[in-house]
Design a protein around this motif. Structure first.
Motif, short mmCIF file in Angstrom:
data_model
loop_
_atom_site.label_atom_id
_atom_site.label_comp_id
_atom_site.label_asym_id
_atom_site.label_seq_id
_atom_site.Cartn_x
_atom_site.Cartn_y
_atom_site.Cartn_z
N TYR A 275 0.68 -35.73 17.85
CA TYR A 275 0.65 -37.00 18.60
C TYR A 275 -0.38 -37.73 18.05
CZ TYR A 275 0.28 -40.36 22.24
OH TYR A 275 0.18 -41.41 22.93
N PRO A 334 -3.94 -37.33 26.20
CA PRO A 334 -3.36 -38.15 25.35
C PRO A 334 -4.22 -39.39 24.99
CG PRO A 334 -1.54 -37.44 26.78
CD PRO A 334 -2.91 -37.13 27.39
N GLN A 335 -4.84 -40.02 26.05
CA GLN A 335 -5.36 -41.23 25.92
C GLN A 335 -7.02 -40.74 25.19
OE1 GLN A 335 -4.18 -40.19 28.98
NE2 GLN A 335 -2.77 -41.77 28.91
N ALA A 403 10.78 -37.68 23.47
CA ALA A 403 10.04 -38.97 23.26
C ALA A 403 10.81 -39.90 22.11
CB ALA A 403 8.84 -38.72 22.83
N THR A 406 9.99 -43.06 20.65
CA THR A 406 9.00 -43.84 21.23
C THR A 406 7.47 -43.23 21.23
OG1 THR A 406 10.57 -44.45 23.04
CG2 THR A 406 8.49 -44.77 23.73
N ARG A 407 6.60 -43.79 21.15
CA ARG A 407 5.44 -43.24 21.01
C ARG A 407 4.59 -43.04 22.37
NH1 ARG A 407 1.24 -41.52 18.13
NH2 ARG A 407 -0.86 -41.70 18.71
N THR A 408 5.13 -41.83 23.07
CA THR A 408 4.72 -41.38 24.30
C THR A 408 4.49 -39.98 24.53
OG1 THR A 408 5.27 -41.33 26.64
CG2 THR A 408 6.96 -41.47 25.08
N ALA A 409 3.36 -39.58 25.20
CA ALA A 409 3.17 -38.41 25.31
C ALA A 409 3.61 -37.61 26.66
CB ALA A 409 1.65 -37.75 25.11
N VAL A 410 4.19 -38.43 27.44
CA VAL A 410 4.57 -38.14 28.85
C VAL A 410 5.36 -36.96 28.99
CG1 VAL A 410 5.61 -38.80 31.05
CG2 VAL A 410 4.38 -40.48 29.63
#
Length: 459
Positions: A275, A334-335, A403, A406-410
């Motif tokens: 990611y 992730p942030q 995901a 979509t660029r998301t790590a949720v």
């Protein structure tokens, strides 16, 4: 102090083990474990960085990532099979011979990955061969983990099992560090060179390490607890049947505890690595690899400390602490990993891998050993640990599929939190030592404690 010229008289029925033997066993278990994890996690790092375009080039970027992660998971799917095979023979024949064999299997398979043709050179045969070798790796590592921790844990004094069993666990961060360092080194090559031949070098180097590991492991003594079982005629014909007769609770409890441990690795060292090194964060790939390197080194140092803490304060609080740390870091990982801030990247891996994972990994070996008797302990450890690891291996694949583009790590973080909660519940509820287990006691005879008897001396 023994007088000069004294003769050691063995206690009948029990092996005489020089004091230097446990140290040699710790060294051999740790070195061998580090080499096997180096072999295994070379693919993990490569799957996140280079194997997609090399072996699955006809896919879209998202599909290529999914295919690469699926091959990563294939190695874990094979691990329970390896656990069953090597656990059976480890309980029947002995721990030592299985450890040498698993090391050879892992080393040869890893070396062969380094000489594989790519999709461009061999077409569909390339990914098929890659998956096949990954399965062979999984079978090898499936038998390695239980044998490594047993050789150390069963040589341990009764009140130091957590410390001794944590040493082969140190092989994981050392192997992760070495594999990451190798790819960090070759990633400095120009992109064309990296994709044409540079990626092969870490795999080819494995054969030298394996030769060293086999030499070291051949020189260690068999587990004293296995020798006692053998001499007492207590070996069972089908060790796995003994595990099943003990009931489902120990297996489920150990499996969920291991699920939390393995999901930490799958998310932090594979999913988040991919990611953070794709999309807008591609320029920070080297920073992420450096952070993982530092986290692995911190873990290698702290693992014996957490094993010792589990001896002093119990396995349960150390395990729960580790799960909690990794869950909390997941709120910001992730942030932090995509921030471009070197300090935050390093802090993520130091907290999650260096401290949180070290706490779990340092205590879980003795936690599992204490739940099962020695006559089927190798099989029990292999099955419980590998079941959890296999389920966790699908974490990156499932998270990437959810995901999509979509660029998301949720999705990945939700999987992590769910598995950590399940693991914490499994550790927290029930008795610390389950019915049917024969954990070592602080006091008692050598047969009860698992300690080596002091040899008698006569002048």
């Amino acid at each position: 102090m023994k007088a000069a010229g004294s003769i050691e008289v063995p206690v009948p029925g029990l092996p005489v083990t020089p004091r230097s033997v446990p140290r040699r066993v710790l060294l051999a278990s740790t070195i061998g474990s580090a080499i096997e994890w180096y072999d295994f996690y070379l693919y993990s790092t490569a799957s996140a960085l280079v194997l997609g375009p090399l072996f699955f080039p006809s896919q879209s970027p998202t599909a290529g990532t999914l295919a690469s992660f699926a091959t990563y998971a294939a190695g874990f799917v094979a691990r329970p099979l390896g656990g069953v095979i090597f656990g059976h023979f480890g309980d029947r024949i002995g721990r030592k011979s299985m450890l040498v064999l698993t090391l050879l299997i892992m080393g040869v398979a890893t070396f062969l990955v380094g000489v594989l043709p790519t999709y461009k050179q061999a077409g569909i045969a390339a990914p098929i061969l890659l998956v096949s070798l990954r399965v062979v790796q999984g079978i090898g590592i499936g038998g390695e983990w239980g044998g490594g921790v047993l050789m150390s844990g069963e040589h341990a004094p009764a009140n130091r099992r957590g410390l001794y069993a944590s040493f082969p666990a140190s092989g994981f961060p050392l192997g992760l560090f070495a594999s990451t360092a190798m790819f960090r080194l070759v990633s400095q090559l120009p992109s064309d060179a990296l994709l044409s031949w540079g990626w092969r070098l870490p795999f080819l180097a494995s054969i030298v390490l394996v030769a060293i590991g086999v030499f070291v492991r051949l020189g260690v003594a068999e587990s004293p607890e296995f020798v006692r079982v053998q001499q007492a005629g207590e070996r069972v014909r089908v060790p796995l049947a003994g595990v099943l007769r003990q009931g489902p609770v120990p297996v489920l409890r150990g499996g969920f505890a291991s699920l939390g441990l393995a999901m930490i690795v799958s998310v932090y060292s594979v999913y988040l690595l991919s990611y953070a090194s794709s999309g807008p964060a591609t320029a920070h790939r080297s920073e992420v690899l450096n952070g993982l390197l530092i986290g692995a080194l911190v873990e290698a140092v702290l693992l014996p400390v957490t094993g010792l803490l589990s001896d002093r304060y119990g396995r349960r609080p150390v395990l729960l602490f580790g799960y909690a740390v990794c869950a909390l870091v997941g709120l910001v990982a992730p942030q932090w990993l995509t921030s471009g801030d070197r300090t935050l990247v390093i802090l993520t891996f130091v907290l999650a891998m260096g401290i949180g994972h070290a706490a779990v990994y340092g205590a879980i070996s003795a936690f599992l050993i204490d739940m099962f008797p020695p006559e089927h302990r190798y099989s029990a450890l292999a099955i419980t640990y590998q079941l959890g690891a296999t389920v966790a291996s699908f974490g990156p694949l499932v998270a990437a599929a959810l995901a999509g583009a979509t660029r998301t790590a949720v999705p990945g973080m939700c999987l992590l939190w769910g598995c950590l909660v399940a693991a914490a519940i499994a550790v927290a509820v029930g008795k610390v030592d389950l019915p049917g287990a024969r954990p070592p006691q602080a006091e008692g005879t050598p047969e009860q404690t698992g300690q080596q008897p002091a040899p008698a001396s006569v002048d």
